[in-house]
Design a protein around this motif. Sequence first.
Motif, mmCIF file in Angstrom:
data_model
loop_
_atom_site.group_PDB
_atom_site.id
_atom_site.type_symbol
_atom_site.label_atom_id
_atom_site.label_comp_id
_atom_site.label_asym_id
_atom_site.label_seq_id
_atom_site.Cartn_x
_atom_site.Cartn_y
_atom_site.Cartn_z
ATOM 1 N N TYR A 1 -4.251 2.793 6.543
ATOM 2 C CA TYR A 1 -3.972 3.375 5.346
ATOM 3 C C TYR A 1 -4.725 3.493 4.298
ATOM 4 O O TYR A 1 -5.341 4.547 3.551
ATOM 5 C CB TYR A 1 -2.794 2.223 4.993
ATOM 6 N N GLN A 2 -5.546 2.377 4.111
ATOM 7 C CA GLN A 2 -6.602 2.567 3.530
ATOM 8 C C GLN A 2 -7.283 3.502 3.724
ATOM 9 O O GLN A 2 -7.926 4.062 3.240
ATOM 10 C CB GLN A 2 -8.309 1.315 3.818
ATOM 11 N N TRP B 1 5.001 3.575 -0.978
ATOM 12 C CA TRP B 1 4.971 2.162 -0.929
ATOM 13 C C TRP B 1 5.204 1.737 -0.088
ATOM 14 O O TRP B 1 6.539 1.890 0.117
ATOM 15 C CB TRP B 1 5.122 1.532 -2.039
ATOM 16 N N GLN C 1 0.454 -1.169 -0.021
ATOM 17 C CA GLN C 1 0.018 0.217 0.010
ATOM 18 C C GLN C 1 1.086 1.672 -0.183
ATOM 19 O O GLN C 1 1.892 1.197 0.530
ATOM 20 C CB GLN C 1 -0.989 -0.011 0.990
ATOM 21 N N ILE D 1 -3.358 -1.942 7.791
ATOM 22 C CA ILE D 1 -3.625 -1.813 6.795
ATOM 23 C C ILE D 1 -5.055 -1.204 5.895
ATOM 24 O O ILE D 1 -4.995 -0.084 5.486
ATOM 25 C CB ILE D 1 -4.002 -3.434 6.019
ATOM 26 N N ARG E 1 -10.351 5.025 0.672
ATOM 27 C CA ARG E 1 -10.489 3.642 0.095
ATOM 28 C C ARG E 1 -11.499 3.445 0.943
ATOM 29 O O ARG E 1 -11.530 3.585 1.942
ATOM 30 C CB ARG E 1 -9.791 2.257 -0.010
ATOM 31 N N LYS F 1 -3.643 2.842 -5.402
ATOM 32 C CA LYS F 1 -3.220 3.017 -4.141
ATOM 33 C C LYS F 1 -2.503 1.954 -3.112
ATOM 34 O O LYS F 1 -2.148 1.604 -2.359
ATOM 35 C CB LYS F 1 -3.903 3.563 -4.136
ATOM 36 N N GLU F 2 -3.063 1.080 -3.708
ATOM 37 C CA GLU F 2 -3.428 -0.300 -2.764
ATOM 38 C C GLU F 2 -3.039 -1.552 -3.844
ATOM 39 O O GLU F 2 -4.149 -1.316 -5.526
ATOM 40 C CB GLU F 2 -4.110 -0.707 -2.032
#
Length: 244
Positions: free
Chosen positions: A237-238, A129, A122, A234, A243, A194-195
């Motif tokens: 970050y989303q 990254w 991600q 995770i 997201r 982005k992921e």
Amino acid sequence: MGGFATKYNVSKSLVKHHMLAHNVPETKMFRKSVLKKMLDQYEMVYVKPNDGTGGKGVMRVEKLEQDSYEYQLKTAAKTFSSFESMYQSLCQNTKKSPFVIQRGIHLLKYSGRRFDLRVMVQKNPKGKWETTGVIGRLGHPKKIVTNVCKGGSSKPVELLLKKHVPSVVKYTKKLERLGFRAAVQLNKTFPRIKELGFDVAIDSELHPWILEANPRPVIYGFKTLKDKRIYRKINRYQKAYGRR
């Protein structure tokens, strides 16, 4: 995603990177002559929808002894006495959308069941990254795909790899670097991503192969890990890159 989701486009981008090319199984658009050639060369291939997700429509095709052939879709396997008869039957399942042919990789097994790994990469809140998690996907004993939505189950990497590699920690680090490198390369071709959730197969020589890259990966498998910090990171970050 600007055409990202097609398996052919992903493969085409990754093989341009000199350090990634040997980690990408040959992937070609589905055609009769290509199927024959790749079966002669590799003896086993996977035929997949070019833009499919979740293991839907994936078929495992094998060249057996005495020029007989077999393919499996879901849990049903069919055997044929010639390439022509196998191909005609296969085409009944490839009519609705474009398909690709991918070199087959014989996956490592745990308790007799095939497994592969999901490497989650991600963009962190600084826009760089970062590999944020690696988890195993143990396939259903009667199926050719490892997807959890198709009867597979999420398992810790340590459990699946400990009998195969000298050091699970070192091997996981290698996979993290591979995922990072692949994400940076794909980002050059597809600037908006982005992921990425990479599906990585490990063969009997312990060589990792990037089978697919998913631009909107499902992350609930990471919830099953003992270390809840991985899932929380995770998720964090989303949220940072929006997201939903």
